[in-house]
Design a protein around this motif. Structure first.
Motif, short mmCIF file in Angstrom:
data_model
loop_
_atom_site.label_atom_id
_atom_site.label_comp_id
_atom_site.label_asym_id
_atom_site.label_seq_id
_atom_site.Cartn_x
_atom_site.Cartn_y
_atom_site.Cartn_z
N SER A 1 0.29 -1.33 -0.05
CA SER A 1 0.41 0.38 0.17
C SER A 1 1.17 1.66 -0.42
O SER A 1 2.09 1.21 0.58
CB SER A 1 -1.01 -0.41 0.72
OG SER A 1 -1.37 0.89 0.78
N LEU A 2 0.78 2.53 -1.07
CA LEU A 2 1.03 3.75 -0.53
C LEU A 2 1.17 4.31 -0.88
O LEU A 2 -0.19 4.94 -0.64
CB LEU A 2 1.92 3.46 -2.64
CG LEU A 2 2.99 2.68 -3.27
CD1 LEU A 2 2.42 2.57 -4.78
CD2 LEU A 2 4.15 2.15 -2.82
N PRO A 3 1.39 5.48 -0.08
CA PRO A 3 0.97 6.84 0.22
C PRO A 3 0.99 7.71 -0.51
O PRO A 3 1.20 7.14 -1.35
CB PRO A 3 1.89 6.76 0.99
CG PRO A 3 3.08 6.72 0.22
CD PRO A 3 2.73 5.40 0.42
N ALA A 4 0.02 8.51 -0.52
CA ALA A 4 -0.50 9.33 -2.01
C ALA A 4 0.86 10.08 -2.20
O ALA A 4 0.77 10.19 -3.67
CB ALA A 4 -1.34 10.36 -1.27
N VAL A 5 1.46 10.57 -1.91
CA VAL A 5 2.44 10.89 -1.71
C VAL A 5 4.07 10.33 -2.94
O VAL A 5 4.60 10.38 -3.34
CB VAL A 5 3.64 11.98 -0.70
CG1 VAL A 5 2.65 12.72 0.13
CG2 VAL A 5 4.16 10.46 -0.29
N ILE A 6 3.65 8.93 -2.69
CA ILE A 6 4.83 7.79 -3.85
C ILE A 6 3.52 7.20 -4.69
O ILE A 6 3.22 7.07 -4.26
CB ILE A 6 4.96 6.90 -3.07
CG1 ILE A 6 6.17 7.39 -1.96
CG2 ILE A 6 6.05 6.37 -4.02
CD1 ILE A 6 6.80 6.42 -0.82
N PRO A 7 3.44 7.91 -5.75
CA PRO A 7 2.32 7.68 -7.52
C PRO A 7 2.46 6.54 -7.30
O PRO A 7 1.59 5.52 -7.78
CB PRO A 7 2.57 8.93 -7.51
CG PRO A 7 3.95 9.32 -8.38
CD PRO A 7 4.55 9.24 -6.86
N ASN A 8 3.77 5.66 -7.93
CA ASN A 8 3.78 4.85 -8.36
C ASN A 8 5.40 4.29 -7.65
O ASN A 8 6.15 4.80 -7.45
CB ASN A 8 3.92 4.45 -9.83
CG ASN A 8 5.00 5.13 -10.16
OD1 ASN A 8 5.50 6.05 -10.44
ND2 ASN A 8 4.43 6.25 -11.33
N ALA A 9 5.32 3.12 -8.02
CA ALA A 9 6.96 1.96 -7.43
C ALA A 9 6.22 0.56 -7.83
O ALA A 9 5.49 0.34 -8.75
CB ALA A 9 6.82 1.95 -5.79
N SER A 10 7.30 0.00 -7.69
CA SER A 10 7.38 -1.77 -7.82
C SER A 10 7.77 -2.99 -6.83
O SER A 10 8.63 -2.01 -6.03
CB SER A 10 8.11 -2.16 -9.19
OG SER A 10 10.00 -2.17 -8.68
N ALA A 11 7.81 -4.09 -6.83
CA ALA A 11 8.12 -4.58 -5.76
C ALA A 11 8.17 -5.68 -6.12
O ALA A 11 8.04 -6.13 -7.25
CB ALA A 11 6.89 -4.78 -4.94
N VAL A 12 9.41 -6.81 -5.61
CA VAL A 12 9.94 -7.94 -5.67
C VAL A 12 10.03 -8.44 -4.69
O VAL A 12 10.37 -8.14 -3.80
CB VAL A 12 11.40 -7.65 -6.41
CG1 VAL A 12 11.86 -8.99 -6.71
CG2 VAL A 12 11.51 -6.51 -7.28
N TRP A 13 9.06 -9.55 -5.14
CA TRP A 13 9.06 -10.53 -3.61
C TRP A 13 10.11 -12.55 -4.53
O TRP A 13 10.21 -12.66 -5.67
CB TRP A 13 7.86 -11.40 -3.58
CG TRP A 13 6.62 -10.98 -4.03
CD1 TRP A 13 6.28 -9.49 -4.48
CD2 TRP A 13 5.94 -10.02 -2.09
NE1 TRP A 13 4.94 -9.05 -3.80
CE2 TRP A 13 5.02 -8.91 -2.44
CE3 TRP A 13 6.31 -10.27 -0.79
CZ2 TRP A 13 4.43 -8.32 -1.59
CZ3 TRP A 13 6.30 -9.75 0.16
CH2 TRP A 13 4.87 -8.30 -0.24
N THR A 14 10.82 -11.73 -3.07
CA THR A 14 11.58 -13.78 -2.71
C THR A 14 11.29 -14.58 -2.03
O THR A 14 10.67 -13.78 -0.73
CB THR A 14 13.04 -12.72 -3.25
OG1 THR A 14 13.04 -12.43 -1.15
CG2 THR A 14 13.53 -12.22 -3.83
N VAL A 15 11.40 -16.01 -1.28
CA VAL A 15 11.17 -16.28 -1.12
C VAL A 15 12.69 -17.13 -0.63
O VAL A 15 13.36 -18.20 -1.42
CB VAL A 15 10.26 -17.80 -1.88
CG1 VAL A 15 10.19 -19.07 -0.76
CG2 VAL A 15 8.90 -17.17 -1.73
N ASP A 16 12.90 -17.41 0.98
CA ASP A 16 14.45 -18.18 1.05
C ASP A 16 14.11 -19.49 1.84
O ASP A 16 13.02 -19.40 2.95
CB ASP A 16 15.12 -17.08 1.57
CG ASP A 16 16.64 -17.98 2.40
OD1 ASP A 16 17.09 -18.86 1.94
OD2 ASP A 16 16.72 -17.11 3.19
N ASP A 17 14.75 -20.50 1.35
CA ASP A 17 13.70 -21.78 1.46
C ASP A 17 14.90 -21.69 2.69
O ASP A 17 15.15 -23.04 4.04
CB ASP A 17 14.47 -22.62 0.59
CG ASP A 17 13.35 -22.63 -0.65
OD1 ASP A 17 12.27 -22.12 0.10
OD2 ASP A 17 13.12 -23.93 -1.71
#
Length: 173
Positions: free
Chosen positions: A157-173
């Motif tokens: 969830s981004l705040p209004a002051v950050i219009p867009n962003a990207s997220a990267v998910w990783t899983v560590d076994d």
């Protein structure tokens, strides 16, 4: 002729099933100051009432709140506005709540026989410019069946002051 007979008896004790307090989306939550969040326990269930959850299973809900950081306070009234509507608790983070951490306590009860379950939710109030990341699984009780797949869902969830962003998910076994 001779008549033979025998008898046997047994005692079967049936015990009541357990109540499960289930909070949707997990027990660690965050919200921004001057915003609100619903803490939803409507998926709570009674093992004795198959297929029914929440108030449909006859369960009653009781909520409590204490501030645990930066100062301990046995209630949240001066900083956090907490309103209960049975299985859903609505929380509004007031202007003085930024940087605070709260312990939201839930008690789910079957009023017919006083069986109960408890759950505690940790709620952090962040600045209005904070990014909120939450992760939930398909096992709301926290118990994982080894024969079934585990599904994790993430939300950024981004705040209004950050219009867009990207997220990267990783899983560590």
């Amino acid at each position: 002729g001779t008549t033979k007979s025998s008898t046997a008896s047994t005692t079967i004790i049936v015990t009541a099933g357990r109540i499960h307090a289930v909070v949707s989306g997990g027990i660690v939550k965050s919200l921004r100051v001057l915003s609100s969040i619903d803490i939803d326990a409507s998926s709570s269930f009674d093992e004795d009432k198959y297929g029914l959850t929440g108030t449909n299973a006859g369960l009653e809900f009781s909520w409590g709140c204490s501030q645990i950081n930066p100062l301990f306070n046995q209630n949240c009234g001066s900083v956090l506005n907490v309103t209960s509507t049975a299985s859903v608790l609505s929380v509004y983070a007031g202007p003085l709540s930024a940087g605070s951490i709260f312990d939201i306590d839930l008690v789910v009860t079957d009023p017919t026989d006083s069986r109960a379950a408890t759950c505690s939710v940790t709620l952090s109030v962040l600045l209005d410019t904070s990014i909120i990341v939450s992760v939930a699984s398909n096992y709301p009780t926290g118990k994982i069946n080894p024969g079934q797949p585990l599904v994790l869902s993430g939300l950024v969830s981004l705040p209004a002051v950050i219009p867009n962003a990207s997220a990267v998910w990783t899983v560590d076994d």
